[in-house]
Design an enzyme around this catalytic site. Sequence first.
Site, PDB file in Angstrom:
ATOM      1  N   GLU A 154      11.271  -2.612  11.665  1.00 47.08           N
ATOM      2  CA  GLU A 154      10.848  -1.445  10.874  1.00 47.08           C
ATOM      3  C   GLU A 154       9.732  -0.715  11.613  1.00 47.08           C
ATOM      4  OE1 GLU A 154      10.761  -1.759   6.222  1.00 47.08           O
ATOM      5  OE2 GLU A 154       9.864  -3.549   7.051  1.00 47.08           O
ATOM      6  N   CYS A 162      10.471   1.358   2.613  1.00 46.11           N
ATOM      7  CA  CYS A 162      11.391   0.313   3.065  1.00 46.11           C
ATOM      8  C   CYS A 162      12.848   0.782   3.004  1.00 46.11           C
ATOM      9  CB  CYS A 162      11.187  -0.961   2.267  1.00 46.11           C
ATOM     10  SG  CYS A 162      11.112  -0.652   0.519  1.00 46.11           S
ATOM     11  N   TRP A 171       0.806  -1.223   0.000  1.00 47.99           N
ATOM     12  CA  TRP A 171       0.000   0.000   0.000  1.00 47.99           C
ATOM     13  C   TRP A 171       0.840   1.274   0.000  1.00 47.99           C
ATOM     14  CZ3 TRP A 171       1.714   2.618   4.119  1.00 47.99           C
ATOM     15  CH2 TRP A 171       2.212   1.879   5.186  1.00 47.99           C
ATOM     16  N   ASN A 172       2.130   1.212   0.311  1.00 52.56           N
ATOM     17  CA  ASN A 172       2.848   2.478   0.552  1.00 52.56           C
ATOM     18  C   ASN A 172       3.172   3.263  -0.722  1.00 52.56           C
ATOM     19  OD1 ASN A 172       4.772   0.587  -0.112  1.00 52.56           O
ATOM     20  ND2 ASN A 172       6.307   1.324   1.325  1.00 52.56           N
ATOM     21  N   SER A 187       6.181  -7.203   3.205  1.00 48.56           N
ATOM     22  CA  SER A 187       6.968  -7.506   4.399  1.00 48.56           C
ATOM     23  C   SER A 187       7.816  -8.766   4.203  1.00 48.56           C
ATOM     24  CB  SER A 187       6.028  -7.718   5.586  1.00 48.56           C
ATOM     25  OG  SER A 187       5.163  -8.802   5.305  1.00 48.56           O
TER      26      SER A 187
HETATM   27  P1  ADP Z   1       2.529  -4.599   4.868  1.00 50.19           P
HETATM   28  O1  ADP Z   1       2.943  -5.006   6.232  1.00 50.19           O
HETATM   29  O2  ADP Z   1       3.335  -3.516   4.279  1.00 50.19           O
HETATM   30  O3  ADP Z   1       1.052  -4.411   4.698  1.00 50.19           O
HETATM   31  P2  ADP Z   1       2.336  -7.193   3.725  1.00 50.19           P
HETATM   32  O4  ADP Z   1       3.490  -8.066   3.421  1.00 50.19           O
HETATM   33  O5  ADP Z   1       1.401  -7.619   4.803  1.00 50.19           O
HETATM   34  O6  ADP Z   1       2.959  -5.769   3.954  1.00 50.19           O
HETATM   35  O7  ADP Z   1       1.455  -6.952   2.420  1.00 50.19           O
HETATM   36  C1  ADP Z   1       2.007  -6.756   1.137  1.00 50.19           C
HETATM   37  C2  ADP Z   1       1.086  -7.404   0.119  1.00 50.19           C
HETATM   38  O8  ADP Z   1       1.022  -8.802   0.398  1.00 50.19           O
HETATM   39  C3  ADP Z   1      -0.358  -6.904   0.158  1.00 50.19           C
HETATM   40  O9  ADP Z   1      -0.882  -6.881  -1.159  1.00 50.19           O
HETATM   41  C4  ADP Z   1      -1.059  -7.966   0.976  1.00 50.19           C
HETATM   42  O10 ADP Z   1      -2.449  -8.059   0.706  1.00 50.19           O
HETATM   43  C5  ADP Z   1      -0.338  -9.215   0.492  1.00 50.19           C
HETATM   44  N1  ADP Z   1      -0.427 -10.368   1.402  1.00 50.19           N
HETATM   45  C6  ADP Z   1      -0.441 -10.381   2.742  1.00 50.19           C
HETATM   46  N2  ADP Z   1      -0.530 -11.634   3.213  1.00 50.19           N
HETATM   47  C7  ADP Z   1      -0.562 -12.453   2.131  1.00 50.19           C
HETATM   48  C8  ADP Z   1      -0.671 -13.886   1.935  1.00 50.19           C
HETATM   49  N3  ADP Z   1      -0.730 -14.729   2.966  1.00 50.19           N
HETATM   50  N4  ADP Z   1      -0.676 -14.346   0.677  1.00 50.19           N
HETATM   51  C9  ADP Z   1      -0.609 -13.508  -0.385  1.00 50.19           C
HETATM   52  N5  ADP Z   1      -0.513 -12.182  -0.266  1.00 50.19           N
HETATM   53  C10 ADP Z   1      -0.498 -11.642   0.967  1.00 50.19           C
END
Ligand code: ADP
Length: 487
Positions: A389, A288, A155-156, A233
């Site tokens: 972070e 990041c 989202w950032n 992440s």
């Molecule tokens: P942040 O902490 O910056 O939100 P995330 O890693 O949680 O980062 O999210 C980054 C992307 O990964 C988003 O599009 C989120 O919807 C997606 N995402 C999160 N969890 C999963 C998962 N288990 N499988 C696939 N995509 C995921």
Amino acid sequence: MEILKSPKKYQLFINGEWKDSISNQFIEVVNPANGNVVGQVASGNMVETKEAIDAACNSFLSWSKETPKARADILMRLYSLLLENEDHFASVITNEMGKPIVQARSEVQIAAEHFRWNAEEARRIYGKTIQSSEKQKRLSIIRQSVGPVAAITPWNFPLSMVARKLAPALAAGCTVILKPAEQTPISAIEFFKLAEKAGVPKGVINLVIGNPKEIGDVLLEDKRIRKITFTGSTEVGKLLYKKAANQVKRVSMELGGHAPIIVFEDCDLESTVNQVVRSKFNNTGQTCVCPNRIYVQESIKDKFINLFKEKVQSLKMGYGIDENIDVGPVVNKSGLDKVKKHVEDALQKGATLVVGGKVSDKDHHKNGYFYEPTVLDCVNDQMLIANQETFGPVAPIFSFEIEEEVVKKANNTDYGLAAYIFTENLSRSVRVSEALEYGMVGINDTVVSQVEGAFGGIKESGIGREGGPDCLDDFLEMKLITTIIRD
Ligand code: ADP
């Protein structure tokens, strides 16, 4: 300037068609500056994801065989269309994720530049011929598109991250299923509208939005998807990497970072402070590559902190649609809670507060997620902020005395994305930049993200690079062709 007032409805885009979701469920997108709902987005599930995969696989047959020039022409149209619609996209970005409009405009320009750069590189997909050790034999290596690709974005940077994935994939002849972050899908949806105008053929790019795990699992379990490109992440990246291993899918991952900035006593102090402030508070500290550990040489620490404090106090925080705003809200409540936790933990463990240190108590900030731009001094390695972070507007300052000591400390992390050093000493800048275990090092510079450069990390910060002269490599396979010729 357009301001989104009443929530609009948005659909998914699959096989060249805009579609409501089968479940008839919606995701509400909320403006983090004031709590207003800016859009209701159709929430898809595994059925739509499968349809999107089918579409990407069918269209791969023709798209991968298009000439690079034809593909590049479409990318160049996207470049122009993004710039023509810069203000519109900037206001969408500001309203769905909170960054100040000036920074949102710059994000649109960067997104456009990714299309231009990858269009230019598309025409330079070269192969090789190699002299064989056998007289009758001829060897050549050609490069072909990897196949249909799954792209998952955060989202950032809701627009430029989409561009970083789609531009090289399309340039290399891959088709794509994009899943943007559920917090900020509108920039991606608006981008897909432009892609239609630019003439991206039916099925070549598809957009699914909804439960990340459900969609992610379908994408990863389908053998026809040959690659996943992900920014997010480290935690989720590892999960996806493990799942991708089942079918040995290709992966590109841009994951978390914990960037050190090392400020040596021989730096140009004024310009260093300006750059550190800009880099730390850009996007409200939600990048990041933003500095998470600011190491300042003991002999100049007081001077540095005084100047730094003055500049931080002059930052204007608020709803980013106003041209004068420097710092917006953080993206949501869990983002705000994390910032609070990191600051409280640091203060409990002995850090001192230079400025900020609390949620904004201004009346016009009360419906948003505003945390005051904050500077902490006397930070040490035992604190959460030194290891995780923060993703918020908090600048933690550490001190050091000698070069070897600070390089060791800077490298003492599982992350390895970006690092920065400030010094006017040439030998030191070479020594330290070579010793830092990071994918990118800025010397007297904090803007390492360049479309012409290779953006990416080492260690647990990722695999692969985006942009730069090798930007298409991750989306191409090599094929060796051997031929025996007769006399
Ligand atoms: P942040 O902490 O910056 O939100 P995330 O890693 O949680 O980062 O999210 C980054 C992307 O990964 C988003 O599009 C989120 O919807 C997606 N995402 C999160 N969890 C999963 C998962 N288990 N499988 C696939 N995509 C995921």
